[in-house]
Design an enzyme around this catalytic site. Sequence first.
Site, PDB file in Angstrom:
ATOM      1  N   ARG A 144      56.445 -41.022  72.198  1.00  0.00           N
ATOM      2  CA  ARG A 144      56.590 -40.551  70.817  1.00  0.00           C
ATOM      3  C   ARG A 144      57.868 -41.130  70.252  1.00  0.00           C
ATOM      4  NH1 ARG A 144      61.102 -39.123  71.570  1.00  0.00           N
ATOM      5  NH2 ARG A 144      61.074 -38.244  69.494  1.00  0.00           N
TER       6      ARG A 144
ATOM      7  N   ARG B 185      47.986 -41.148  65.296  1.00  0.00           N
ATOM      8  CA  ARG B 185      48.945 -40.314  64.547  1.00  0.00           C
ATOM      9  C   ARG B 185      49.165 -40.959  63.177  1.00  0.00           C
ATOM     10  NH1 ARG B 185      54.236 -38.384  67.578  1.00  0.00           N
ATOM     11  NH2 ARG B 185      54.042 -36.704  66.050  1.00  0.00           N
TER      12      ARG B 185
ATOM     13  N   ASP C 107      60.439 -41.585  60.408  1.00  0.00           N
ATOM     14  CA  ASP C 107      59.096 -42.044  60.778  1.00  0.00           C
ATOM     15  C   ASP C 107      58.475 -42.938  59.716  1.00  0.00           C
ATOM     16  OD1 ASP C 107      59.517 -39.378  62.349  1.00  0.00           O
ATOM     17  OD2 ASP C 107      57.961 -40.525  63.376  1.00  0.00           O
TER      18      ASP C 107
HETATM   19  O1  MRU Z   1      56.693 -36.117  66.777  1.00  0.00           O
HETATM   20  P1  MRU Z   1      57.696 -37.111  67.287  1.00  0.00           P
HETATM   21  O2  MRU Z   1      58.439 -36.647  68.489  1.00  0.00           O
HETATM   22  O3  MRU Z   1      57.064 -38.470  67.475  1.00  0.00           O
HETATM   23  O4  MRU Z   1      58.750 -37.248  66.106  1.00  0.00           O
HETATM   24  C1  MRU Z   1      59.791 -38.178  66.259  1.00  0.00           C
HETATM   25  C2  MRU Z   1      60.773 -38.163  65.151  1.00  0.00           C
HETATM   26  O5  MRU Z   1      60.640 -37.456  64.192  1.00  0.00           O
HETATM   27  C3  MRU Z   1      61.899 -39.149  65.264  1.00  0.00           C
HETATM   28  O6  MRU Z   1      63.046 -38.655  64.635  1.00  0.00           O
HETATM   29  C4  MRU Z   1      61.502 -40.461  64.559  1.00  0.00           C
HETATM   30  O7  MRU Z   1      60.277 -40.920  65.041  1.00  0.00           O
HETATM   31  C5  MRU Z   1      62.518 -41.513  64.715  1.00  0.00           C
HETATM   32  S1  MRU Z   1      62.586 -42.154  66.343  1.00  0.00           S
HETATM   33  C6  MRU Z   1      63.708 -43.409  66.422  1.00  0.00           C
END
Ligand code: MRU
Length: 352
Positions: free
Chosen positions: A52, A95, A243
Amino acid sequence: MFAPHPTMTWIGNASTGLLRMIDQTRLPVEFIEIDCRTVPQVWEAIKMLRVRGAPAIGVSAAYGVVIGVQSTSDAAPQQFLTTLDATCSELASSRPTAVNLFWALDRMQKLGHGIANEPGPDRLDSLLVEARRIEAEDREMCDAIGRVGAAFLPDECGVLTHCNAGGLATAGNGTALSVFFAAHEQGKTLRVYADETRPLLQGARLTSWELMQRGVPVTLICDNMAGWVMREGKVQAVVVGADRIAANGDAANKIGTYSVAQLAAAHGIPFYVAAPSSTFDLTLPDGTGIPIEQRASEEITHGFGRQTAPTGVEVYNPAFDVTPNHLIRAIFTENGAITPVTTENVKRVLQG
Ligand code: MRU
């Protein structure tokens, strides 16, 4: 120089190789790696957050494309393209929010379409080279982001972060955490306040684990403590990952980031976002069009195996929120800092 265990690695050659990754759902109690040999396995690993973090999802999906076309070594160009396109569509459905996923798949798909007429084994080799390039570029971008961001931190400070934007979320040193690692290596004295990050606890399970491994002082707090910790004067800057960032700098990140940005504004604390160019979606003029992933209610009602809410309660579980550009002091990218955060500056800095 500390060399963290790679978040994901390609093992073997293009035609029979596999994708090995840390199963992040098991951290910090167990350090276990899993091998993905099929597209459904890569899809499941992304969907279930075994891998993730926006950049790590993109890199894993790129390797997933190689896995998807391994059966096409002897296939005619049309069959190869059909398989390639189906693989990309399947992985794209894992996702919705992190644009790095679509960015990486797009790169792989475009390359595939350009080489469809080449011999089967050559096509596979070229796709593996491209996936490796995406991984290597990500590593370099992380280091550059760290250098850019570290310059914004005072020599002595408390910093707060939300979720995990560390090495585990990328192929390299992370984005927000790369800023902390760089500042720490430069001899700055910092203490990181890590929000635990409900409901899946990426801050507690992953961020505090990574920082402890690297010897960076870290204090874990519950999400609802952030405001008080700011009020107590313990935090001089907030740095988070992203993201998907729209053309005007509105930034989607883990749910709760928007609240942290509001708290930072209320306390006059600079709020920074750290992200590579692969996280920008310039097709969206602002953050209103960013798709927000909705996740299972059990993540809230049955977190980590124990029921903590009444059976049948109605649940709302958006996985991300969007912080508007006016709350962001600067965005750290591999090309430099975007500040103030405006459409013009986003464009200018991304163009290099
Ligand atoms: O649901 P996740 O754990 O994939 O969410 C990750 C985040 O929100 C991070 O802050 C984002 O992907 C940046 S990672 C460098």
